[in-house]
Design a protein around this motif. Structure first.
Motif, PDB file in Angstrom:
ATOM      1  N   PHE A 285       1.020  10.081  -8.274  1.00 23.27           N
ATOM      2  CA  PHE A 285       1.001   9.511  -9.624  1.00 23.27           C
ATOM      3  C   PHE A 285       0.631   8.033  -9.590  1.00 23.27           C
ATOM      4  O   PHE A 285       0.017   7.524 -10.535  1.00 23.27           O
ATOM      5  CB  PHE A 285       2.357   9.723 -10.317  1.00 23.27           C
ATOM      6  N   MET A 286       0.953   7.333  -8.497  1.00 26.55           N
ATOM      7  CA  MET A 286       0.549   5.940  -8.369  1.00 26.55           C
ATOM      8  C   MET A 286      -0.958   5.830  -8.128  1.00 26.55           C
ATOM      9  O   MET A 286      -1.608   4.918  -8.658  1.00 26.55           O
ATOM     10  CB  MET A 286       1.320   5.269  -7.235  1.00 26.55           C
ATOM     11  N   ARG A 287      -1.503   6.745  -7.348  1.00 25.05           N
ATOM     12  CA  ARG A 287      -2.954   6.736  -7.109  1.00 25.05           C
ATOM     13  C   ARG A 287      -3.717   7.044  -8.388  1.00 25.05           C
ATOM     14  O   ARG A 287      -4.757   6.437  -8.670  1.00 25.05           O
ATOM     15  CB  ARG A 287      -3.316   7.738  -6.008  1.00 25.05           C
ATOM     16  N   ARG A 288      -3.198   7.971  -9.166  1.00 22.10           N
ATOM     17  CA  ARG A 288      -3.860   8.315 -10.414  1.00 22.10           C
ATOM     18  C   ARG A 288      -3.805   7.144 -11.396  1.00 22.10           C
ATOM     19  O   ARG A 288      -4.785   6.856 -12.096  1.00 22.10           O
ATOM     20  CB  ARG A 288      -3.200   9.554 -11.026  1.00 22.10           C
ATOM     21  N   ALA A 289      -2.666   6.481 -11.435  1.00 19.66           N
ATOM     22  CA  ALA A 289      -2.559   5.301 -12.286  1.00 19.66           C
ATOM     23  C   ALA A 289      -3.533   4.220 -11.840  1.00 19.66           C
ATOM     24  O   ALA A 289      -4.154   3.543 -12.665  1.00 19.66           O
ATOM     25  CB  ALA A 289      -1.122   4.768 -12.257  1.00 19.66           C
ATOM     26  N   LEU A 290      -3.689   4.061 -10.519  1.00 22.76           N
ATOM     27  CA  LEU A 290      -4.606   3.055  -9.983  1.00 22.76           C
ATOM     28  C   LEU A 290      -6.049   3.360 -10.361  1.00 22.76           C
ATOM     29  O   LEU A 290      -6.807   2.467 -10.765  1.00 22.76           O
ATOM     30  CB  LEU A 290      -4.458   2.996  -8.460  1.00 22.76           C
TER      31      LEU A 290
ATOM     32  N   ALA B 217       0.805  -1.223   0.000  1.00 20.49           N
ATOM     33  CA  ALA B 217       0.000   0.000   0.000  1.00 20.49           C
ATOM     34  C   ALA B 217       0.833   1.267   0.000  1.00 20.49           C
ATOM     35  O   ALA B 217       0.354   2.331  -0.401  1.00 20.49           O
ATOM     36  CB  ALA B 217      -0.936   0.006   1.216  1.00 20.49           C
ATOM     37  N   GLY B 218       2.102   1.151   0.425  1.00 28.29           N
ATOM     38  CA  GLY B 218       2.940   2.330   0.542  1.00 28.29           C
ATOM     39  C   GLY B 218       3.050   3.165  -0.721  1.00 28.29           C
ATOM     40  O   GLY B 218       2.868   4.392  -0.679  1.00 28.29           O
ATOM     41  N   PRO B 219       3.341   2.555  -1.885  1.00 25.76           N
ATOM     42  CA  PRO B 219       3.456   3.358  -3.116  1.00 25.76           C
ATOM     43  C   PRO B 219       2.200   4.152  -3.447  1.00 25.76           C
ATOM     44  O   PRO B 219       2.299   5.286  -3.936  1.00 25.76           O
ATOM     45  CB  PRO B 219       3.742   2.298  -4.187  1.00 25.76           C
ATOM     46  N   PHE B 220       1.029   3.582  -3.165  1.00 30.29           N
ATOM     47  CA  PHE B 220      -0.220   4.278  -3.481  1.00 30.29           C
ATOM     48  C   PHE B 220      -0.549   5.349  -2.444  1.00 30.29           C
ATOM     49  O   PHE B 220      -1.194   6.347  -2.757  1.00 30.29           O
ATOM     50  CB  PHE B 220      -1.373   3.268  -3.581  1.00 30.29           C
TER      51      PHE B 220
ATOM     52  N   LEU C 237       3.041   4.270 -28.492  1.00 26.24           N
ATOM     53  CA  LEU C 237       2.989   2.809 -28.609  1.00 26.24           C
ATOM     54  C   LEU C 237       2.795   2.117 -27.262  1.00 26.24           C
ATOM     55  O   LEU C 237       2.121   1.091 -27.185  1.00 26.24           O
ATOM     56  CB  LEU C 237       4.262   2.293 -29.272  1.00 26.24           C
ATOM     57  N   PHE C 238       3.399   2.674 -26.197  1.00 21.76           N
ATOM     58  CA  PHE C 238       3.393   1.981 -24.913  1.00 21.76           C
ATOM     59  C   PHE C 238       2.675   2.744 -23.801  1.00 21.76           C
ATOM     60  O   PHE C 238       2.550   2.225 -22.685  1.00 21.76           O
ATOM     61  CB  PHE C 238       4.827   1.679 -24.469  1.00 21.76           C
ATOM     62  N   GLY C 239       2.204   3.950 -24.079  1.00 20.49           N
ATOM     63  CA  GLY C 239       1.415   4.677 -23.102  1.00 20.49           C
ATOM     64  C   GLY C 239       2.246   5.266 -21.968  1.00 20.49           C
ATOM     65  O   GLY C 239       3.451   5.048 -21.859  1.00 20.49           O
ATOM     66  N   THR C 240       1.558   6.024 -21.089  1.00 18.17           N
ATOM     67  CA  THR C 240       2.202   6.635 -19.918  1.00 18.17           C
ATOM     68  C   THR C 240       1.244   6.520 -18.739  1.00 18.17           C
ATOM     69  O   THR C 240       0.716   7.511 -18.245  1.00 18.17           O
ATOM     70  CB  THR C 240       2.524   8.118 -20.194  1.00 18.17           C
ATOM     71  N   VAL C 241       1.034   5.298 -18.278  1.00 18.85           N
ATOM     72  CA  VAL C 241       0.071   5.076 -17.205  1.00 18.85           C
ATOM     73  C   VAL C 241       0.490   5.786 -15.915  1.00 18.85           C
ATOM     74  O   VAL C 241      -0.357   6.144 -15.096  1.00 18.85           O
ATOM     75  CB  VAL C 241      -0.115   3.558 -16.971  1.00 18.85           C
ATOM     76  N   LEU C 242       1.774   6.012 -15.723  1.00 14.79           N
ATOM     77  CA  LEU C 242       2.250   6.685 -14.518  1.00 14.79           C
ATOM     78  C   LEU C 242       2.238   8.211 -14.650  1.00 14.79           C
ATOM     79  O   LEU C 242       2.654   8.901 -13.722  1.00 14.79           O
ATOM     80  CB  LEU C 242       3.674   6.221 -14.178  1.00 14.79           C
ATOM     81  N   ALA C 243       1.774   8.711 -15.783  1.00 16.93           N
ATOM     82  CA  ALA C 243       1.733  10.161 -15.998  1.00 16.93           C
ATOM     83  C   ALA C 243       0.348  10.608 -16.464  1.00 16.93           C
ATOM     84  O   ALA C 243       0.234  11.569 -17.223  1.00 16.93           O
ATOM     85  CB  ALA C 243       2.804  10.577 -17.001  1.00 16.93           C
ATOM     86  N   LEU C 244      -0.695   9.926 -16.028  1.00 17.43           N
ATOM     87  CA  LEU C 244      -2.049  10.303 -16.429  1.00 17.43           C
ATOM     88  C   LEU C 244      -2.433  11.632 -15.793  1.00 17.43           C
ATOM     89  O   LEU C 244      -2.278  11.831 -14.588  1.00 17.43           O
ATOM     90  CB  LEU C 244      -3.051   9.224 -15.992  1.00 17.43           C
TER      91      LEU C 244
ATOM     92  N   PHE D  82      -8.206  -5.671 -12.933  1.00 21.90           N
ATOM     93  CA  PHE D  82      -7.746  -4.732 -11.910  1.00 21.90           C
ATOM     94  C   PHE D  82      -6.613  -5.333 -11.084  1.00 21.90           C
ATOM     95  O   PHE D  82      -5.645  -4.638 -10.744  1.00 21.90           O
ATOM     96  CB  PHE D  82      -8.908  -4.334 -11.008  1.00 21.90           C
ATOM     97  N   ALA D  83      -6.722  -6.631 -10.783  1.00 17.82           N
ATOM     98  CA  ALA D  83      -5.644  -7.302 -10.043  1.00 17.82           C
ATOM     99  C   ALA D  83      -4.341  -7.268 -10.835  1.00 17.82           C
ATOM    100  O   ALA D  83      -3.258  -7.045 -10.269  1.00 17.82           O
ATOM    101  CB  ALA D  83      -6.042  -8.744  -9.741  1.00 17.82           C
ATOM    102  N   ALA D  84      -4.428  -7.478 -12.145  1.00 15.20           N
ATOM    103  CA  ALA D  84      -3.229  -7.416 -12.986  1.00 15.20           C
ATOM    104  C   ALA D  84      -2.638  -6.009 -12.984  1.00 15.20           C
ATOM    105  O   ALA D  84      -1.406  -5.841 -12.947  1.00 15.20           O
ATOM    106  CB  ALA D  84      -3.575  -7.845 -14.413  1.00 15.20           C
ATOM    107  N   CYS D  85      -3.494  -4.999 -13.015  1.00 18.17           N
ATOM    108  CA  CYS D  85      -3.016  -3.615 -13.004  1.00 18.17           C
ATOM    109  C   CYS D  85      -2.297  -3.293 -11.694  1.00 18.17           C
ATOM    110  O   CYS D  85      -1.212  -2.697 -11.702  1.00 18.17           O
ATOM    111  CB  CYS D  85      -4.187  -2.656 -13.208  1.00 18.17           C
ATOM    112  N   VAL D  86      -2.899  -3.685 -10.562  1.00 14.70           N
ATOM    113  CA  VAL D  86      -2.270  -3.427  -9.258  1.00 14.70           C
ATOM    114  C   VAL D  86      -0.929  -4.149  -9.157  1.00 14.70           C
ATOM    115  O   VAL D  86       0.084  -3.576  -8.745  1.00 14.70           O
ATOM    116  CB  VAL D  86      -3.209  -3.862  -8.115  1.00 14.70           C
ATOM    117  N   THR D  87      -0.919  -5.417  -9.560  1.00 16.67           N
ATOM    118  CA  THR D  87       0.312  -6.199  -9.511  1.00 16.67           C
ATOM    119  C   THR D  87       1.387  -5.599 -10.405  1.00 16.67           C
ATOM    120  O   THR D  87       2.564  -5.468 -10.006  1.00 16.67           O
ATOM    121  CB  THR D  87       0.041  -7.656  -9.933  1.00 16.67           C
ATOM    122  N   GLY D  88       0.994  -5.232 -11.622  1.00 16.74           N
ATOM    123  CA  GLY D  88       1.959  -4.643 -12.545  1.00 16.74           C
ATOM    124  C   GLY D  88       2.503  -3.309 -12.062  1.00 16.74           C
ATOM    125  O   GLY D  88       3.709  -3.037 -12.184  1.00 16.74           O
ATOM    126  N   LEU D  89       1.636  -2.474 -11.505  1.00 13.55           N
ATOM    127  CA  LEU D  89       2.086  -1.179 -10.988  1.00 13.55           C
ATOM    128  C   LEU D  89       3.073  -1.360  -9.840  1.00 13.55           C
ATOM    129  O   LEU D  89       4.105  -0.680  -9.773  1.00 13.55           O
ATOM    130  CB  LEU D  89       0.885  -0.355 -10.530  1.00 13.55           C
TER     131      LEU D  89
END
Length: 288
Positions: free
Chosen positions: A14-19, A6-9, A128-135, A235-242
């Motif tokens: 930027f992690m919360r926004r990506a989530l 939970a710490g990163p979020f 091509l690969f997006g910027t999920v950490l910069a939404l 959503f589980a894949a997104c959390v794990t990947g982040l």
């Protein structure tokens, strides 16, 4: 352990926004992936993801990395390719999947060429690969709005979409406007791919639409259940990947898709319905 997960979020905006963006994307795109699997159109999703690339590239050439311009361009070209591929499949002997593949290859080449004309390699990687950490706010609002429209449409037209998947001839026979339902479904696919493109890019966005949907087939036997499971797995894949990308300093988009791929592999092996384990247990039961 809690700080690790939970710490990163909790510590970084930027992690919360990506989530939040990933949650909205999972709620909108994953149920559509279930319908694509049901229609045996899984690879069409990949074709459509690349079909939006030229329009997004034109938006980039006109206004840079503008969410509005790239979204409008992506939607226009995506819907155009869907319409043209449908017309080709109906007016010629070429099947729909083959016509989508043809347009997909042309779109991919044209899109990469257009971005390369003005942008740098960084811009090309962004597309091509997006910027999920910069939404930013605009991207989050767009993804959330598309997810809301998708969920509302699925709730209203759920029965018609299922019937059109299983027996389009019957839907036409009872005056169910099968062509309209089919085109509306493709429009939803395009919208979700365009929304997800801002987070995961054109090469990765189809992964979050299709991998959880394919995995859900091994955990539920009915369509509604598969849609719910697909969203949860997405959503589980997104959390794990982040989390994996954060702790190991890796690109977030590929990490999310690899997490979705790992979930798919586990589902093939251990799922409740049709997995290797379930088949082995059933065979053992029959032998006894």
């Amino acid at each position: 352990m809690l700080d690790l997960l939970a710490g990163p979020f909790l510590d970084y905006g930027f992690m919360r926004r990506a989530l939040v963006g990933c949650l909205a994307l999972s709620l909108g795109a994953c149920p559509l992936g279930v319908l694509l699997v049901l229609r045996r159109m899984s690879l069409v999703g990949d074709a459509m993801a690349h079909a939006i690339l030229p329009g997004a590239a034109i938006g980039f050439l006109v206004a840079g990395l503008s969410v509005v311009a790239m979204t409008i361009g992506g939607v226009v070209t995506g819907l155009t390719v869907a319409l043209l591929a449908g017309l080709v499949s109906r007016l010629t002997p070429l099947r729909e999947d083959a016509s989508f593949a043809a347009f997909y290859l042309v779109s991919l080449g044209l899109g990469v060429l257009l971005v390369s004309m003005r942008g740098s390699s960084v811009d090309l990687l962004h597309v091509l690969f997006g910027t999920v950490l910069a939404l930013d706010n605009a991207a989050l609002v767009l993804i959330a709005a598309i997810a809301s429209v998708t969920m509302l449409t699925l709730a209203v037209l759920h029965r018609a979409l299922i019937v059109e998947c299983l027996d389009p001839g019957f839907l036409r026979a009872v005056g169910g406007h099968g062509m309209l339902v089919h085109m509306l479904f493709l429009a939803l696919v395009v919208l979700n791919l365009v929304g997800g493109f801002h987070a995961l890019g054109t090469l990765m966005v189809v992964g979050i639409m299709m991998l959880p949907a394919a995995s859900a087939r091994f955990w539920s036997e009915n369509v509604a259940g598969q849609m719910a499971v697909a969203s949860l797995l997405g959503f589980a894949a997104c959390v794990t990947g982040l989390l994996f990308s954060y702790h190991h300093s890796l690109p977030a988009s590929p990490a999310i898709i690899l997490a979705a791929g790992a979930i798919y592999g586990a589902s093939v092996l251990l799922g409740r319905h049709g997995s290797l384990l379930a088949s082995a247990l059933r065979l053992r039961h029959l032998q006894h």
